[in-house]
Design a protein around this motif. Structure first.
Motif, short mmCIF file in Angstrom:
data_model
loop_
_atom_site.label_atom_id
_atom_site.label_comp_id
_atom_site.label_asym_id
_atom_site.label_seq_id
_atom_site.Cartn_x
_atom_site.Cartn_y
_atom_site.Cartn_z
N THR A 65 0.82 -1.22 0.00
CA THR A 65 0.00 0.00 0.00
C THR A 65 0.85 1.26 0.00
N ASN A 81 2.13 -2.38 -8.04
CA ASN A 81 1.30 -3.01 -9.05
C ASN A 81 1.66 -4.48 -9.17
N ALA A 111 -7.38 -4.97 1.89
CA ALA A 111 -8.07 -4.74 0.63
C ALA A 111 -7.11 -4.85 -0.55
N LYS A 112 -5.91 -4.26 -0.41
CA LYS A 112 -4.91 -4.34 -1.46
C LYS A 112 -4.45 -5.79 -1.65
N LYS A 114 -6.19 -8.47 -1.14
CA LYS A 114 -7.25 -9.19 -1.84
C LYS A 114 -7.27 -8.83 -3.33
N GLU A 115 -6.99 -7.57 -3.64
CA GLU A 115 -6.90 -7.17 -5.05
C GLU A 115 -5.82 -7.96 -5.77
N GLU A 118 -6.75 -11.59 -6.25
CA GLU A 118 -7.69 -11.78 -7.35
C GLU A 118 -6.98 -11.80 -8.69
N GLY A 385 -2.70 -5.54 -13.69
CA GLY A 385 -3.75 -4.93 -12.90
C GLY A 385 -4.63 -4.07 -13.77
#
Length: 388
Positions: A65, A81, A111-112, A114-115, A118, A385
């Motif tokens: 982050t 990234n 949150a980052k 999990k991004e 994904e 991303g």
């Protein structure tokens, strides 16, 4: 879909010789000198001749982050990234907060994470940050580790640094004890990542915890141990007393000119001094702020850590300092994975298909798979991303 990598020189990270490796369903299905498949299913075959096949790199400290800038709000570093990792062979990162745990929060960190997950990357996180008492997502280190899948440990807690909260032996022992028990209850390691600054107290606080409590040195994982020769020698003794240490691959020309060892040099130095190779690791400190201070702790400048330096330091260790490919790979694959208690960093049957194919001459990454997904081909990103 099946992927068959043919004729690569496999380092698991121990050398296995020339092998074919079959991957399917995100796993390594088979490793044999010759694999022939007679099937109507779709098969992707990758030529691994003249290449080294290694486990995907495990980067044990990344600020996904971004980091808080020591030069004010305008110097806050950006988020990483996906391709900052994958283009350079990294398939697993361990994310942490640093100096700034106010504008950088655990909710943002998860949150980052999990991004990135994904998108196909393996991501784990630490609860806490530089300062004690530890900030958490759920209200306690125990709950963070027990109920949040991504949390595997605590850190990076700062010691021997003017930016730390100046923790006491009792505070650090209590944190380590909580992390250890929480790890036991959740099937995790509960490792405490320790940021070690330039102050000449070095690792004395960790030795005091070991001496005065039931917490062993193995519960701690000190990083930035290549700041200077005195700290490096303290790290050698720490390893021989049962601990493990980590070297930071991101650095500045100023720091190198003022006594810092490159991570590759530090790795070679410790091996020459008979440190057990399994106790040594390297990490990028990617996207951290890299402040440059003078002897009075006045800020002279600020740079940003890069995930790419992990691969660069591996190459430097092999090509400049004559570290064996096996030992250099261990420092960025199996060693950090074992220290942190994650099932990564190895090539074996039924393991996750986290793999990187390296040119045997240059050691440049050409192909990369994360959990069996082909992330990089011929040096170009196949997966990016949303905003890259």
């Amino acid at each position: 879909m099946l992927t068959l990598i043919k004729g690569a020189d496999v380092f698991a990270p121990s050398p296995l010789g020339t092998q074919d490796v079959l991957i399917a369903g995100g796993k390594i299905v088979d490793i044999q000198p010759e694999i022939t498949i007679d099937t109507y299913q779709r098969i992707t075959t990758v030529d691994g001749t003249h290449c080294i096949l290694a486990p995907g790199f495990v980067d044990s400290l990344v600020h996904i982050t971004g980091g808080g800038g020591e030069a004010g709000f305008a110097s806050r570093t950006p988020e990483m990234n996906l391709t900052d990792a994958t283009l350079h062979g990294t398939t697993t990162v361990i994310a942490a907060l640093g100096t700034d745990s106010s504008s950088r929060t655990h909710s943002n960190l998860i949150a980052k994470a999990k991004e990135l997950k994904e998108l196909g990357l393996n991501v784990f996180c630490h609860s806490g940050s530089y300062h004690l008492p530890a900030k958490t997502l759920t209200g306690s280190v125990t709950s963070d580790l027990m109920y949040i899948d991504e949390f595997i440990g605590v850190g990076e807690v700062a010691i021997s640094d003017h930016r730390s909260s100046q923790p006491t032996v009792q505070q650090l022992a209590e944190l380590a004890a909580e992390a250890k028990v929480a790890g036991m209850l959740s099937g995790k390691k509960g490792t405490v990542s320790i940021h070690v600054g330039p102050v000449d107290t070095h690792l004395s606080l960790l030795h005091e915890v070991d001496k005065l409590t039931d917490i062993s040195l193995a519960q701690f994982y000190p990083t930035h141990m290549n700041r200077n020769i005195d700290l490096l020698n303290a790290g050698v003794e720490f390893c021989k007393a049962g601990g493990t240490i980590d070297f930071t691959t991101s650095t500045t020309e100023y720091d190198l000119a003022h006594g810092e060892y490159s991570a590759a040099h530090a790795l070679a130095y410790c091996l020459e001094n008979k440190v057990d190779p399994t106790k040594l690791t390297m990490s990028s400190d990617g996207h951290a702020s890299l402040p440059i201070f003078d002897k009075s702790y006045n800020l002279l400048g600020l740079e940003v850590g890069k995930e790419s330096t992990l691969h660069g330091s591996f190459v430097e260790a092999v090509q400049k300092y004559n570290v064996s490919i096996e030992h250099a790979l261990m420092a960025i694959t199996s060693n950090p994975a074992q220290i942190l208690g994650i099932n990564k960093g190895v090539i074996k049957q039924s393991a996750d298909a986290d793999l990187v194919l390296l040119n045997k001459t240059t050691l440049a990454p050409t192909e990369c798979w994360s959990k069996g997904v082909h992330m990089v081909s011929k040096g170009n990103a196949l997966v990016k991303g949303a905003f890259e």
